[in-house]
Design an enzyme around this catalytic site. Structure first.
Site, PDB file in Angstrom:
ATOM      1  N   ALA A   1      43.757 -35.141  -9.499  1.00  0.00           N
ATOM      2  CA  ALA A   1      44.287 -33.860  -9.037  1.00  0.00           C
ATOM      3  C   ALA A   1      43.945 -33.744  -7.556  1.00  0.00           C
ATOM      4  CB  ALA A   1      43.647 -32.734  -9.831  1.00  0.00           C
TER       5      ALA A   1
ATOM      6  N   GLY B   1      43.017 -36.947 -12.961  1.00  0.00           N
ATOM      7  CA  GLY B   1      44.379 -36.562 -13.328  1.00  0.00           C
ATOM      8  C   GLY B   1      45.350 -37.733 -13.249  1.00  0.00           C
TER       9      GLY B   1
ATOM     10  N   GLU C   1      44.882 -39.505 -16.421  1.00  0.00           N
ATOM     11  CA  GLU C   1      45.432 -38.620 -17.462  1.00  0.00           C
ATOM     12  C   GLU C   1      46.959 -38.702 -17.487  1.00  0.00           C
ATOM     13  OE1 GLU C   1      43.035 -35.256 -15.956  1.00  0.00           O
ATOM     14  OE2 GLU C   1      42.499 -34.927 -18.049  1.00  0.00           O
TER      15      GLU C   1
ATOM     16  N   GLU D   1      35.648 -36.810 -13.066  1.00  0.00           N
ATOM     17  CA  GLU D   1      35.518 -35.359 -12.893  1.00  0.00           C
ATOM     18  C   GLU D   1      34.074 -34.882 -12.985  1.00  0.00           C
ATOM     19  OE1 GLU D   1      37.910 -36.872 -14.460  1.00  0.00           O
ATOM     20  OE2 GLU D   1      39.835 -35.835 -14.191  1.00  0.00           O
TER      21      GLU D   1
END
Ligand code: 3H9
Length: 681
Positions: free
Chosen positions: A66, A105, A108, A128
């Protein structure tokens, strides 16, 4: 090829659509990237000629996560969850084609795809936890379904990425591409997938289970490592939810826990440190194009603990070292210790015996400073005595080749005074390593008044090359880190006179999250640093302990008593001495609460940090925090002393300091009055 937006393209190769993300530096999932992928996906799905879709990235890496800089700001564009749903529910198979690092992310996103292919150099991780978070876009629910609970637990709680070979073995990727043919091999995999009975494999449909008791034994086994941090436990709970709850419910649990962490101060601190570390590498006013000098050989003067540790950094990075001592016995001892350290690392499996031999083969021990003539960087690491250092630097000035950089590893002394004895003060600077120098990541680069910009740039670059986090400091007594230790030590000494015991002070700081308190640190370093029997006046507690030969861990006793395994216990002798000291000073002892101990030890440090900024010794408050994180083990979840001051509120810090009889600096007072912070602007 169609440009979907400035960071996403869509192209087609026969019946395969290719979505390419190109958002330097690391293809983070900004709103533009998310929107670009979503639109491209819609178009590819609508395209009757397209049967499968490859998601690939341009530049140095697949999506690295992210976009952390968007956190805490109002959400724009399509959400990541919605995007991943769109990918997973695509009626045409989506193939993630991975190079570089698929992180957070990014991984993911790959997990929401139906197939994954990667080049052999690719890495996969959910880091994370290092930002005080958990993978909030399905990572904790999908990863254990794919690689098993044990590996998933290790990955989410350590944040450490795994390589492609591991990823292939554990089922994280379906195929390995040739290093330079990712695009072609991904297209081939897409065509192969279309011929499979189930081309739309969804990770969410896979079963997942765990051995009974597995989570609790994992918690127990890692309790020490996780101490103080919220995120590891939250990550574990999410993986537990993957096992005990249906997929959608698990996702909801993950979402809830993610938002809890995101709102908390720990994650704010850790995200701040991520950017602080990268910021520290940037030197204001240094022009971009400045080229560091090449460093092919390093000289180290002194084969003691520091000199040996410093040398190991370079040897391990493949840089030859000439190490100089004054006598054969000291040289042999120093080299022996280096070898033993390497052998220990090899025994723990962290280094191959071959790598040990290669490192040691790069070492040239010598008894003559003249042998440093061909070194590009020479680091002096003899004991802290200004006259001795000056002598060495004037000799070096006659020996070192033109353009060689002359550095001192001094922890406190005046670099400008050392530089002044040479004819080349612009080539002189401080490189302050922290003990143990082969382990601790901090490197204070001390910029002298005359240090030239390219010398500074070279020191920063070589520091990074040997795996350190270099931070620039100006010249003053103790630079950034050790200078801030002094007010803490003064406070600690006052506290034990007024009523606390050394172990009370240490406990308040270790409970706060420091690896040790000031008295444990003194015992580790040795109480007799800078002390001598001849000049001792027997006045301070330290004087008295040294006179009794209680000089710290090395003598089996200091502020604490130690057994053979160096386990500390509070010492009744020290307790008696402390009481005598208070009585001698006419002080009526009182009970001091841990909260007061903590405030009196940390707030003066924050104030000293403010003075360091006032005097331009550090460029930024965040540099000070990086020094404390990597040099002294300040708990990452508290973000460093300056960040911590901001979380307490500078008005409170200033107020309390006054109440404790300490007048805060002009900088701290001003910020407090204006309701501002050091790191929050
Ligand atoms: C996440 O994904 C949450 C999700 O689970 C769920 C959400 C719902 N964002 O390190 P470098 C910048 S959390 C924004 O020097 P390297 C960095 O600041 C995220 N910016 O390069 C720097 O900027 P500048 C999980 C980022 O080659 C520049 O890129 N992912 C991000 O040594 C170069 O960085 C992570 O935690 C980002 N995500 O290392 C991965 N990443 O040049 C974090 C980097 O202005 N990133 N930047 O100073 C890394 O570990 C390393 O940057 C990486 C490259 C290994 C990728």
């Amino acid at each position: 090829m169609t440009a979907i937006n400035p960071v996403t393209d869509l192209a087609r190769d026969g019946d395969i659509a290719l979505i390419t993300v190109d958002s330097p530096p690391v293809n983070a999932l900004s709103a533009a990237v998310r929107d670009g992928i979503a639109t491209a996906l819609d178009q590819a799905i609508a395209d009757a000629e397209c049967r499968a879709i490859v998601l690939i990235c341009a530049g140095r890496t697949f999506i690295a996560g992210a976009d952390i800089s968007e956190f805490g700001k109002p959400m724009q564009g399509i959400g990541l969850h919605e995007l991943l749903n769109k990918i997973e529910s695509s009626p045409k198979p989506v193939i993630a084609a991975i190079h570089g690092t698929a992180l957070g992310g990014g991984l993911e996103t790959a997990l929401a795809a139906h197939w994954r292919i990667a080049v052999p150099s690719a890495k996969f991780g959910l880091p994370e936890v290092k930002l005080g978070l958990l993978p909030g876009a399905g990572g904790t629910q999908r990863l254990p379904r794919l690689v098993g609970v044990e590996r998933a637990l290790a990955m989410v709680t350590s944040g450490t990425p795994i390589g492609a070979a591991d990823a292939a073995r554990s089922g994280l990727i379906d195929a390995t591409a040739e290093e330079t043919r990712l695009r072609e091999d991904a297209i081939a995999l897409a065509r192969r997938a279309l011929g499979e009975p189930n081309p739309l494999k969804k990770v969410r449909d896979l079963p997942v289970q765990a051995e009974p008791g597995m989570f609790d034994s994992f918690r127990k086994a890692h309790a020490r490592k996780f101490r103080g941090f919220d995120a590891p436990e939250y990550n574990i709970r999410c993986i537990e939810a993957a096992v005990t709850q249906p997929f959608e419910e698990g996702l909801a649990t993950e979402r809830r826990l993610f938002l809890d962490l995101m709102d908390g101060v720990q994650s704010r601190a850790q995200r701040y440190l991520f950017f602080a570390e990268r910021q520290a590498a940037k030197i204001p006013g240094l022009s971009e194009g400045i080229a560091p000098r090449p460093i092919a050989r390093v000289g180290v003067i002194g084969a003691g603990t520091m000199g040996g540790g410093i040398s190991m950094n370079f040897l391990s990075a493949g840089i030859p070292v000439t190490i100089v001592e004054t006598n054969e016995a000291a040289l042999e001892r120093g080299v022996g210790i280096m070898r033993r350290n390497y052998d220990n690392t090899a025994q723990k499996g962290r280094l191959t015996p071959q790598a040990v031999e290669q490192a040691m083969a790069r070492l040239a021990p010598s008894l003559s400073l003249d042998d440093l003539a061909d070194c590009d960087l020479i680091i002096e690491a003899v004991f802290e005595n200004l006259d001795l250092k000056k002598q060495i630097f004037s000799r070096l000035d006659t020996i070192a080749k033109a353009g060689a950089i002359l550095a001192s590893n001094t922890s406190y002394l005046d670099i400008d005074a050392i530089a002044a004895v040479t004819q080349r003060p612009s080539d002189v600077l401080g490189m302050h390593f922290f003990s143990p120098a082969n382990v601790m990541r901090l490197l204070e680069i001390v910029r002298g008044a005359k240090t030239s910009p390219d010398v500074l740039a070279t020191a920063m670059a070589i520091g990074r090359r040997i795996g350190k986090v270099p931070v620039v400091a100006g010249v003053c007594h103790g630079f950034i880190g050790n200078r801030m230790l002094e007010p803490r030590q003064r406070a600690a000494n006052a506290l034990i006179l007024e009523g606390a015991m050394p172990w009370d002070v240490d406990r308040a700081l270790t409970e706060f999250g420091m690896p040790m308190g000031p008295f444990q640190m003194a015992d580790l370093a040795g109480l007799d640093i800078g002390w001598s029997r001849e000049t001792s006046r027997g006045e301070t507690l330290r004087d008295r302990l040294c006179e009794m030969d209680r000089r710290g861990q090395k003598t089996g006793a200091g502020f604490y008593d130690y057994d053979e395994k160096r386990t500390p216990t509070p010492s009744p002798i020290v307790e008696r001495l402390v009481l005598e000291q208070s009585a001698g000073a006419g002080i009526q002892r009182r009970t001091i609460a841990p909260e007061e101990i903590l405030e009196r030890c940390t707030y003066p440090m924050i104030d000293e940090g403010a003075r360091i900024l006032e005097e331009n010794i550090a460029y930024r408050a965040s540099d000070i925090d990086i020094v404390w994180l990597y040099g002294y083990g300040w708990p990452a979840y508290r973000g460093g002393p300056m960040f911590y001051g901001d979380t307490v509120g500078l008005a409170t810090v200033a107020d309390k300091l006054r109440r404790y009889g300490h007048e805060p600096s002009a900088r701290l007072t001003k910020l407090a009055e204006e309701g501002r912070g050091f790191t929050t602007g």
